[in-house]
Design a protein around this motif. Structure first.
Motif, PDB file in Angstrom:
ATOM      1  N   SER A  14       0.825  -1.212   0.000  1.00 38.16           N
ATOM      2  CA  SER A  14       0.000   0.000   0.000  1.00 38.16           C
ATOM      3  C   SER A  14       0.855   1.256   0.000  1.00 38.16           C
ATOM      4  N   ALA A  15       2.031   1.174   0.603  1.00 36.07           N
ATOM      5  CA  ALA A  15       2.889   2.359   0.674  1.00 36.07           C
ATOM      6  C   ALA A  15       3.851   2.449  -0.493  1.00 36.07           C
ATOM      7  N   LEU A  16       3.899   1.369  -1.309  1.00 39.94           N
ATOM      8  CA  LEU A  16       4.864   1.307  -2.414  1.00 39.94           C
ATOM      9  C   LEU A  16       6.291   1.520  -1.915  1.00 39.94           C
ATOM     10  N   SER A  17       6.548   1.039  -0.679  1.00 37.42           N
ATOM     11  CA  SER A  17       7.875   1.195  -0.083  1.00 37.42           C
ATOM     12  C   SER A  17       8.017   0.176   1.032  1.00 37.42           C
ATOM     13  N   GLY A  18       9.201  -0.409   1.154  1.00 33.69           N
ATOM     14  CA  GLY A  18       9.425  -1.363   2.218  1.00 33.69           C
ATOM     15  C   GLY A  18      10.599  -2.252   1.922  1.00 33.69           C
ATOM     16  N   THR A  19      10.707  -3.303   2.704  1.00 27.51           N
ATOM     17  CA  THR A  19      11.788  -4.267   2.543  1.00 27.51           C
ATOM     18  C   THR A  19      11.196  -5.586   2.059  1.00 27.51           C
ATOM     19  N   VAL A  20      11.801  -6.147   1.020  1.00 31.52           N
ATOM     20  CA  VAL A  20      11.338  -7.432   0.491  1.00 31.52           C
ATOM     21  C   VAL A  20      12.503  -8.403   0.482  1.00 31.52           C
ATOM     22  N   MET A  21      12.182  -9.682   0.595  1.00 28.44           N
ATOM     23  CA  MET A  21      13.183 -10.725   0.577  1.00 28.44           C
ATOM     24  C   MET A  21      13.185 -11.393  -0.792  1.00 28.44           C
ATOM     25  N   VAL A  22      14.315 -11.321  -1.506  1.00 30.44           N
ATOM     26  CA  VAL A  22      14.467 -11.889  -2.852  1.00 30.44           C
ATOM     27  C   VAL A  22      15.458 -13.050  -2.768  1.00 30.44           C
ATOM     28  N   SER A  79       1.870  -2.063  17.694  1.00 30.86           N
ATOM     29  CA  SER A  79       1.262  -2.348  16.393  1.00 30.86           C
ATOM     30  C   SER A  79      -0.239  -2.571  16.514  1.00 30.86           C
ATOM     31  N   ASP A  80      -0.661  -3.243  17.593  1.00 26.59           N
ATOM     32  CA  ASP A  80      -2.085  -3.571  17.761  1.00 26.59           C
ATOM     33  C   ASP A  80      -2.901  -2.375  18.229  1.00 26.59           C
ATOM     34  N   THR A  81      -2.337  -1.582  19.127  1.00 24.78           N
ATOM     35  CA  THR A  81      -3.111  -0.484  19.727  1.00 24.78           C
ATOM     36  C   THR A  81      -2.862   0.846  19.036  1.00 24.78           C
ATOM     37  N   GLY A  82      -1.744   0.991  18.337  1.00 22.67           N
ATOM     38  CA  GLY A  82      -1.424   2.269  17.713  1.00 22.67           C
ATOM     39  C   GLY A  82      -1.007   3.327  18.712  1.00 22.67           C
ATOM     40  N   ARG A  83      -0.652   2.890  19.925  1.00 20.30           N
ATOM     41  CA  ARG A  83      -0.240   3.861  20.952  1.00 20.30           C
ATOM     42  C   ARG A  83       1.246   3.682  21.264  1.00 20.30           C
ATOM     43  N   PRO A  84       1.965   4.755  21.434  1.00 22.84           N
ATOM     44  CA  PRO A  84       3.396   4.648  21.742  1.00 22.84           C
ATOM     45  C   PRO A  84       3.606   4.173  23.185  1.00 22.84           C
ATOM     46  N   ASP A 116      -0.747   7.605   4.926  1.00 19.28           N
ATOM     47  CA  ASP A 116      -1.521   8.833   4.793  1.00 19.28           C
ATOM     48  C   ASP A 116      -2.943   8.680   5.301  1.00 19.28           C
ATOM     49  N   SER A 117      -3.445   7.452   5.273  1.00 15.76           N
ATOM     50  CA  SER A 117      -4.820   7.223   5.742  1.00 15.76           C
ATOM     51  C   SER A 117      -4.908   7.006   7.235  1.00 15.76           C
ATOM     52  N   GLY A 118      -3.762   6.985   7.900  1.00 12.53           N
ATOM     53  CA  GLY A 118      -3.758   6.780   9.347  1.00 12.53           C
ATOM     54  C   GLY A 118      -3.617   5.332   9.748  1.00 12.53           C
ATOM     55  N   GLU A 119      -3.514   4.441   8.767  1.00 13.49           N
ATOM     56  CA  GLU A 119      -3.371   3.026   9.076  1.00 13.49           C
ATOM     57  C   GLU A 119      -1.949   2.750   9.573  1.00 13.49           C
ATOM     58  N   VAL A 120      -1.833   1.891  10.610  1.00  8.97           N
ATOM     59  CA  VAL A 120      -0.520   1.538  11.150  1.00  8.97           C
ATOM     60  C   VAL A 120       0.204   0.644  10.158  1.00  8.97           C
TER      61      VAL A 120
END
Length: 780
Positions: free
Chosen positions: A53-61, A167-172, A200-204
């Motif tokens: 969704s972010a068109l960015s990240g780490t992938v394993m090849v 990750s689950d709660t979205g709280r620091p 951008d949509s606020g999704e974690v």
């Protein structure tokens, strides 16, 4: 083309339509093998949804040679003329590739450990500090779940739980942890902050963290906490050995795996004789402790003496007056360990691995008292300079407590010796009462008090019983007690009634407390109870100055307090004392005591008094046994004040031991009275005393008739001595004087004084009584 220019074109169906030379170098796959294939076939695992969704990240090849390669990728959508998505241009960078953006360089070069994880707790990015902590390069961790990269331990589980929680709660979250790290050889303290990363949509999309190594701050807090703990736990008792043990309890095992305290012998004694450290230092082991049960590392047993050679860190520390650090590999350290192993080879296995030692002198008020030694065996860190500063501060506090305990012990010993020298060691012989006593010095930090008791024989077979208590503790209190004891004995010799004696004693205390420069009265006071028992009349006359009333046990077994006025304490001045008189049956027990027996901050005085009366009625084989019974029943386990207890069982002189004659004031009665006294001596079987008694009776009766006033009375008492008393109504006291050659009189009292064992006079309510005593023990 460089690796940083690795690119691929993927159409809307996910088919590779373009492949750069940089992509070949990263994956090993040439363009002819990849173009036309589905991009999914090149991936070792699915791309995380958040990366899609972010068109960015780490992938394993999967590399053409079979191993995995983690790539940081970015995608850019390509649209056709109709605006429809026609595919993507994907660029890739290998792990560890140079950052070109300022933000990327800041992340990579940050001094704190920083990492980024996806929502499945897999590594997406690590900076250089994080890689150093983990001990592996970034490409080894990328794409791998965190639990697979660390050993299974509680702190690892806690770290992973916090990642999932963010990750689950979205709280620091922010927390502290004291744990190890794969590449670090010691445990570190970490201040960790985790926060969610959103699109951008606020999704974690993942979790980022920053971990600050706060080890130094952590140890500084630990040292401060230890110092605070030491202030509260070292020196709780004024006992030298216990104080040393408390120091060991503070430092083991948090600061040392083994620790010991050795002191000079003079510190443990009552004498003041400081020892100057020389080349070889002789110390006595008073305390040691270890993280291993039984302290098997110790080469010196508790109470033993050890000689430390000049090369040892212990001797150096005491000579130089500072902490000495010694580490494995140093000659002096190795010699010290070898010497320990030789002296106690059974402890050699437990000393294996010893690598650091610190010796700290115990100094207080400019005097060296001993040394504390700390050793690390299992703890990985060597002692450092900051540890030495901490140890010196801790040792300084402990040394002051040891010195306070030493000074207290010395003062206590001095006060106790002074007090024992003033208390009666062997009670004087007398027949009026049978006595037993106990004195228990206080073990409290306040020191020895000023409690005392005394038994004073008086004329006429009477006896004075005294108990007293000086306000305060320590040597000043004992010294004041000594002055009062002497004063009471002097006033008792004058034969004053109890209330008058206390009045004179009150004046003395007021005088002792007075300021030399004015009329101000210092805070000095005392309590006292003075009682006189007459075995002839069986009467007890007593008065108190602020002192608890004595208890009385009658022959029928009943016990009660004697009702009397307590009076003001000595030193108040200006207030009268009231005497109480009562007649006692023979065999009554009078219990005199100081307030330490019944008063305590945690006890009710009335309840303690009731316990005292009940304890006095318990059958006992002797008065000594009754003393022990009373103390056991009434006193708490640790009395907070001195206790003096004096028990007196009354005796009575029967009519067959006392003879009394009323004398008419006529000179002709002298011969008649003398003959009556001689006849009484014959009846008692004391003919050997007749000659002296005739002379004494003639002289005393003649003086009473000539210089005294009616009524006149002669009394003979057969006790341990033969007592002759002549009473008359005049208050004029007799005195010895030197008679000249041509004087017709003046030699009578001198003759009485020379012929008898002792003589004196006392004032009575109706005049005076002159008395003398003759020994009934044959001279030859």
């Amino acid at each position: 083309m460089e690796d940083a220019s690795a690119a691929a074109i993927i159409d809307a169906r996910g088919i590779v339509t373009g492949w750069s030379e940089g992509a070949r170098r990263l994956t090993g796959h040439p363009a002819e093998e990849t173009v036309g294939r589905a991009v999914r076939e090149l991936l070792a695992e699915d791309v995380p949804p958040e990366a899609v969704s972010a068109l960015s990240g780490t992938v394993m090849v999967r590399h053409r040679e079979g191993y995995l390669v983690g790539l940081r990728v970015r995608g850019c959508a390509v649209t056709g003329p109709d605006g429809e998505a026609g595919g993507f241009v994907v660029t890739a960078e290998p792990p560890g590739s140079a950052e070109t953006s300022l933000a990327g360089q800041a992340f990579q070069q940050a001094s704190m450990s920083m990492s980024v994880f996806d929502t499945s707790q897999r590594y997406l990015r690590l900076n250089e500090a994080a890689c150093h902590v983990m001990g592996v390069p970034e490409e080894t961790l990328l794409g791998r779940p965190f639990p697979e990269t660390v050993e299974e331990a509680e702190h690892s589980k806690g770290f992973n739980w916090h990642l999932r929680h963010v990750s689950d709660t979205g709280r620091p979250v922010r927390y502290e942890s004291f744990t190890g790290a794969p590449s670090l050889n010691r445990e570190h303290a970490w201040s960790i902050e985790m926060w969610p990363v959103r699109d951008d949509s606020g999704e974690v999309m993942g979790t980022a963290l920053a971990a600050f190594d706060s080890t130094e701050q952590y140890w500084a807090r630990q040292r401060l906490a230890l110092l605070n703990e030491a202030a509260a736990t070292i020196g709780t008792t004024l006992d030298v050995v216990r104080t040393a043990e408390e120091l060991i309890e503070v430092v083991v095992p948090r600061f040392a795996d083994f620790a010991s305290v050795d002191l000079f012998d003079w510190v443990l004694g009552a004498e003041e004789s400081p020892t100057v450290p020389t080349e070889e230092i002789v110390l006595r082991r008073v305390a040691h402790g270890s993280h291993t049960e039984g302290t098997p590392e110790a080469a010196v047993r508790l109470g033993e003496v050890d000689v430390y050679p000049g090369f040892s860190p212990i001797a150096r520390a005491m000579r130089e007056g500072r902490a000495i650090l010694s580490q494995a590999g140093e000659p002096s350290f190795m010699r010290w360990v070898a010497e320990r192993n030789t002296r106690a080879p059974q402890g050699r296995p437990y000393r294996k691995g010893v690598h650091s030692m610190m010796a700290v002198p115990l100094r207080a008020r400019g005097t060296t008292l001993g040394v504390a030694v700390a050793v690390r065996i299992t703890q990985p860190d060597d002692y450092a300079a900051d540890d030495a500063v901490f140890a010196e501060e801790l040792a300084s506090r402990a040394a002051v407590c040891v010195d306070n305990a030493r000074r207290f012990a010395r003062e206590r010993t001095t006060a106790l010796a002074l007090q024992h020298s003033l208390l009666p060691r062997g009670l004087p012989g007398q027949a009026a009462v049978q006595v037993a006593h106990r004195y228990l010095p206080s073990g409290s930090a306040a020191g020895i008090g000023g409690d005392w008791f005394d038994v004073i024989p008086l004329s006429g077979s009477r006896v004075a019983l005294v108990v007293g208590d000086v306000v305060g503790h320590g040597i000043p209190s004992s010294a004041t007690m000594g002055r009062l004891v002497t004063a009471v004995r002097t006033l008792a010799d004058v034969d004053l009634p109890p209330d008058e004696l206390l009045t004179h004693l009150d004046d003395l205390v007021t005088h002792l407390a007075s300021d030399d420069e004015g009329d101000e009265v210092a805070e000095l006071g005392a309590t006292c109870l003075y009682a006189v028992y007459d075995p002839v009349t069986r009467r007890l006359n007593l008065a108190a100055a602020g002192h608890p009333a004595p208890a009385l046990v009658l022959p029928d077994g009943s016990a009660r307090l004697i009702p009397m006025s307590a009076g003001p304490p000595l030193g108040v001045g200006g207030l009268p004392f009231e005497a109480t008189e009562l007649q006692l049956p023979e065999g009554s027990v009078v219990a005199l005591y100081t307030d330490g027996l019944i008063e305590d901050r945690d006890r009710d005085v009335d309840h303690a008094t009731d316990e005292l009366c009940r304890a006095l009625t318990v059958p006992a084989d002797s008065l000594d046994a009754l003393c022990d019974t009373v103390l056991k029943a009434v006193l708490p386990e640790e009395p907070s004040d001195d206790v003096a207890l004096l028990l007196a069982r009354t005796r009575a002189l029967g009519a067959d031991q006392v003879a009394t004659w009323d004398v008419t004031p006529d000179p002709a009665q002298v011969a008649i009275t003398r003959q009556a006294a001689t006849d009484q001596l014959t009846a008692w079987g004391l003919d050997e005393t007749a000659f002296v008694t005739e002379l004494v009776v003639s002289e005393l009766v003649t003086n009473a008739i000539r210089y005294g006033a009616p009524p006149i009375q002669l009394r003979l008492i057969r006790d341990q001595t033969l007592i002759c008393e002549v009473s008359d109504g005049s208050s004029t006291s007799p005195h010895l004087r030197r008679a000249h050659q041509d004087d017709e009189g003046g030699r009578g009292l001198l003759l009485v004084a020379q012929l008898t064992q002792r003589w004196g006079s006392r004032q009575t309510t109706r005049g005076k009584t002159i008395w003398c005593e003759q020994s009934l023990t044959p001279l030859f």
